[in-house]
Scaffold this active site. Sequence first.
Site, mmCIF file in Angstrom:
data_model
loop_
_atom_site.group_PDB
_atom_site.id
_atom_site.type_symbol
_atom_site.label_atom_id
_atom_site.label_comp_id
_atom_site.label_asym_id
_atom_site.label_seq_id
_atom_site.Cartn_x
_atom_site.Cartn_y
_atom_site.Cartn_z
ATOM 1 N N LYS A 32 52.346 -0.913 1.516
ATOM 2 C CA LYS A 32 50.975 -1.384 1.581
ATOM 3 C C LYS A 32 50.857 -2.894 1.372
ATOM 4 C CE LYS A 32 48.535 -1.134 -1.978
ATOM 5 N NZ LYS A 32 47.732 -0.804 -3.158
ATOM 6 N N THR A 33 51.462 -3.363 0.301
ATOM 7 C CA THR A 33 51.360 -4.793 -0.012
ATOM 8 C C THR A 33 51.896 -5.633 1.140
ATOM 9 O OG1 THR A 33 51.847 -4.125 -2.261
ATOM 10 C CG2 THR A 33 51.786 -6.470 -1.824
ATOM 11 N N ASP A 218 41.681 -4.425 -1.391
ATOM 12 C CA ASP A 218 42.791 -3.554 -1.779
ATOM 13 C C ASP A 218 42.288 -2.524 -2.794
ATOM 14 O OD1 ASP A 218 45.286 -2.528 -1.959
ATOM 15 O OD2 ASP A 218 46.123 -4.143 -3.176
ATOM 16 N N GLU A 219 42.997 -1.426 -2.945
ATOM 17 C CA GLU A 219 42.645 -0.378 -3.921
ATOM 18 C C GLU A 219 41.204 0.093 -3.744
ATOM 19 O OE1 GLU A 219 45.085 0.721 -5.548
ATOM 20 O OE2 GLU A 219 46.402 -0.878 -6.264
ATOM 21 N N GLN A 249 45.295 8.281 -5.179
ATOM 22 C CA GLN A 249 45.629 7.433 -6.320
ATOM 23 C C GLN A 249 44.383 6.865 -7.009
ATOM 24 O OE1 GLN A 249 49.201 4.857 -5.877
ATOM 25 N NE2 GLN A 249 49.298 5.674 -3.800
ATOM 26 N N ARG A 598 55.933 6.487 -8.655
ATOM 27 C CA ARG A 598 56.501 5.168 -8.972
ATOM 28 C C ARG A 598 58.015 5.202 -8.925
ATOM 29 N NH1 ARG A 598 52.932 2.863 -7.255
ATOM 30 N NH2 ARG A 598 52.220 4.942 -6.700
#
Length: 703
Positions: A32-33, A218-219, A249, A598
């Site tokens: 994503k980043t 983002d998020e 998430q 993670r």
Amino acid sequence: MELLDGLNEPQQKAVTHEEGPLLILAGAGSGKTRVITYRLAYLVKERGVSPYNILAVTFTNKAAEEMQERVDNLLGYSTSSLWIGTFHAISVKILRQDIEHLGYDKNFVIYDTREQEILLKNIMARLRIDPTEVHPRAVQREISRAKTLLKTPERYLVKTGSFFQEAVLKVYQEYEKEMKKSRALDFDDLIMKTVQLFVYVPAVLDRYQHRFKHLLVDEYQDVNHAQYRWINLLAGRNGNLCVVGDPDQAIYGFRGADIKNILSFEEDYPQARVVRLEENYRSSANILSSAQELIQWNLGRKEKALRTQRGAGPPVMIREFASEGEEASFVVEESQELIKKRQYQEKDIAIFYRTNAQSRILEDSLMKAAIPYRIVKGLRFYERKEVRDLLAYLKILYNPEDKLSLQRIINTPRRGIGKASWEALLDEAERLGITPYEALSRSQDIDLSSRQRSRLQKFYELIEDLRREIAGNEIDHLAHKVLGKTGLMRELEEEGTDDARSRIENIQELFNVMQEVDGVGMEALEEFLAGVALVAEIDTLDPEKGGLTLMTLHASKGLEFPVVFMVGMEDGFCPHSLSTEPEEKEEERRLCYVGMTRAKDRLYMTWAHSRQIYGNRFSREPSSFLQEFSPETFQEEDPESSEGKVESKEDFPLGSKVLHPTLGIATVISKKGKGDKLTLTLAFPNKGIKDIMVDYVDLEVLN
DNA sequence: CTTATGATAATTTTT
DNA sequence: TTATCATAAG
């Protein structure tokens, strides 16, 4: 185009999307980043968009810094005109510029949760509301919730409400008045006032709409309603709004975040293009499939088919222990083992827990074993008395109307100004309709003994003296003056205890933060204070420092580690005992999912049969989440073919949902046998786990 | 006004 | 277990 090399197809689509709204559903570990930073670089480099016309919103300062750095690297030069920051930080920038349109002073200070709570307690005491009956914390949450929904006191209660709501309304009204008098804004205000500014002053909105031709958020799954409006207004009807997120998430519902914002993006923006990033580059197959099985239990999801290219890897390791002490020992010994075998270094290993209180025993064990570690508990630093005292002085220098800070420092260090004098000062201010600081400037008129009056006068002169030091001086220089002239430092030095020494160290640490601020005078002070108010826990994680990493599950979002330990996987922690509503349970499950995803190579999930909490020992049960997935799905020997087997050959892929004629919907969690002997292990949300032979029952595959 | 003492309460996650 | 608060004595 070199920029696109090494991106998979959906990633490229996301990066090169032209005009109009874009929703990027980015599964865990899907790069994503990378996509976001490449998109920003692509807009500038390939499409000729000026960085000045782009706004990127992140969730934490850390994410913002990383993004800025990576974009700069991709472009080969530094882009200071590109705005990247959190909702709160960007709102501060906008408000400093334009809040005067709303009748507020632009030199506002920011009150954090702690200060907000003290102010609310003060107000409740004055209104004679019994804090045992109406809890200040509950009032605080309710006011925050109201602001998140953009409800001013006038709009908070349209009809009559419950006893509690009526009380909240009274407090809320007073709170707003006090905040305005103190020229203070709280976290929620930063967002709400910006929205109000956009709504009530169209010229300002117009200016920013014209400036920000491209918006990126983002998020997005963790955006609350006020933030949604904030974005929505800036983007305009057909704006180039790109939002990125993963509904699985979403873990900030408790803070007012509303997962529906991302789920209904396509309805909000009918022309929206949707790109799904479903290729996981992070976790081994066993970890990913276990996490997937777990998250399937949530209802109303946007289904995602996460795939990984990686091998099976070891299964998720679930371990139980007699006590939290043995659990901690295991984590330490297992880590030592992994390090000794040179498979991993300290920095590759992370320990996640649900509550900060759980870190203590782990820290003790790590310390005893002499394993270096770093811990994310940054807010604790800013909670320290000595740090807050110094900050309160700086805040008063910046804004003398800040009543709460004045209250804090007027007798710190002790200068003989106690409760009675403070209240006399407040009465005087009230009587004359002036601020407490103004009243202080005329302390001679206050009805007090001459001794007390001269003490107030002396304090006033001290502050005025310090105020003259602001102009032209750097922030650390100013802070040194404060420590010297107020006697704060002398008090600590004279104490000479270990405790006092550690407090001096904390102040030293604050000086490190100060040195990062460029510039002098009022502007530097302003920047420093806003920066300090808006730090997130995770922002304090020092990337330079090595060692094992400890943090809460919430703080782990967006990070990855080769080895992850999730400790305290017990009912009560995970899901937390305070999360009882079905929606809250789903959020807990997502939190667990975030933690699991993670891990790159090895994931341990541990629990203890008994644990000490608040001084008492309790018996514990394993987390119900541990029963919602089967740890081992793929065989280590032949990861490629076993993956293929599951995908193609069978009608009931692991993790899929099936409808049982009598028992309802279930998830396939494992399989045995072949052909007409095929037996599925099905997990039913309410009825537990059952083995079903396919041949006897008419199962319908959903999806 | 300050300090000591003990009772009492509250313990999720955080911009 | 810890932090916070109220009360009473100095």
